[in-house]
Design an enzyme around this catalytic site. Sequence first.
Site, mmCIF file in Angstrom:
data_model
loop_
_atom_site.group_PDB
_atom_site.id
_atom_site.type_symbol
_atom_site.label_atom_id
_atom_site.label_comp_id
_atom_site.label_asym_id
_atom_site.label_seq_id
_atom_site.Cartn_x
_atom_site.Cartn_y
_atom_site.Cartn_z
ATOM 1 N N LYS A 41 -34.382 93.906 59.829
ATOM 2 C CA LYS A 41 -34.740 95.019 58.756
ATOM 3 C C LYS A 41 -36.051 95.262 58.679
ATOM 4 O O LYS A 41 -36.525 96.346 57.773
ATOM 5 C CB LYS A 41 -34.173 94.134 57.452
ATOM 6 C CG LYS A 41 -35.279 92.854 57.188
ATOM 7 C CD LYS A 41 -34.562 92.218 55.835
ATOM 8 C CE LYS A 41 -33.514 91.524 55.696
ATOM 9 N NZ LYS A 41 -33.368 90.290 56.955
ATOM 10 N N HIS A 169 -36.840 80.118 53.245
ATOM 11 C CA HIS A 169 -37.657 81.257 53.367
ATOM 12 C C HIS A 169 -38.808 81.200 52.413
ATOM 13 O O HIS A 169 -38.717 81.090 51.080
ATOM 14 C CB HIS A 169 -37.148 82.689 53.325
ATOM 15 C CG HIS A 169 -38.031 83.738 54.166
ATOM 16 N ND1 HIS A 169 -39.461 83.997 53.550
ATOM 17 C CD2 HIS A 169 -37.814 84.644 55.147
ATOM 18 C CE1 HIS A 169 -40.040 84.968 54.278
ATOM 19 N NE2 HIS A 169 -38.946 85.172 55.380
ATOM 20 N N GLU A 244 -37.011 83.106 61.667
ATOM 21 C CA GLU A 244 -36.775 84.295 61.559
ATOM 22 C C GLU A 244 -37.974 85.496 61.049
ATOM 23 O O GLU A 244 -37.932 86.086 60.209
ATOM 24 C CB GLU A 244 -35.615 84.491 60.206
ATOM 25 C CG GLU A 244 -34.476 83.667 60.604
ATOM 26 C CD GLU A 244 -33.460 83.505 59.088
ATOM 27 O OE1 GLU A 244 -33.917 84.080 58.376
ATOM 28 O OE2 GLU A 244 -32.221 83.050 59.458
#
Length: 263
Positions: A41, A169, A244
């Site tokens: 993204k 995250h 990530e």
Amino acid sequence: AERLAERFGTPLLVLSLEQIEKNYRFLKKHLPRVQLYYAIKANPHQRILELLRDLGSCFDVASDGEIRTLAAMGIDGERLIYANPIKTGGGLQACCDVGVHKMTFDSESEIVKMAQGCPGATVLLRIRIDNSSAHVDLNKKFGVGRERAVELLQAAQAAGLDAAGVCFHVGSQTMSADPYLNALDLAREIFEEAAAAGMQLRILDIGGGFPIPEPKVRFNLKEMLKQINARLDEDFPNVEIWAEPGRFMCGTAVNLITSVIGV
């Protein structure tokens, strides 16, 4: 920049694949145990995806469009994690079509959706982390509280899913190791509580948030990663570790050249 503008015109997007590779290899060097899943993204440019595919990267996808884009490039579904805690029917169907079996969740309703749409999938529970200093605090909309973690992992297991671990995250542009270390403390508690309940968790996903240069912002990324890596070795020696990165991988590799056309 002036030569490029003269040759190609403006506005012009300039992408350095050399910098993309440098960023990827930097993380691999300083987090040697970590399997990287590029969060596409952040920048889904075809050349970026092709390069990272060839370097051996895995990919964090958040939609059926992203899943099918990578599948069309010949990237095996085993290299993808559907890391959107709130999944669509189309996304789950895409997972079934191309063989994506890894995904994240943070609520009961997602357990039902995953169990019906992708029976037996390997799932990670996303936990909420407090980091108000983050440039973008994703924990305002994603993540379950610590007190419900094992309960939801057990519910996923009871639904026939492979409840394999937890993920978090800390938020984008995190400038110190402290939020990561606090999150790892929380994850360690959940691993231990799950073990006491008879569940052997085996995967930890530390997300992204690694910083890139900004005006008037200072950080020591090598020192940050050194501290994170040391804690991983100390508290999670036999656990598979994922991350990530998104902005870190591409944010220093792209420039936009424009012309002033009026004052």
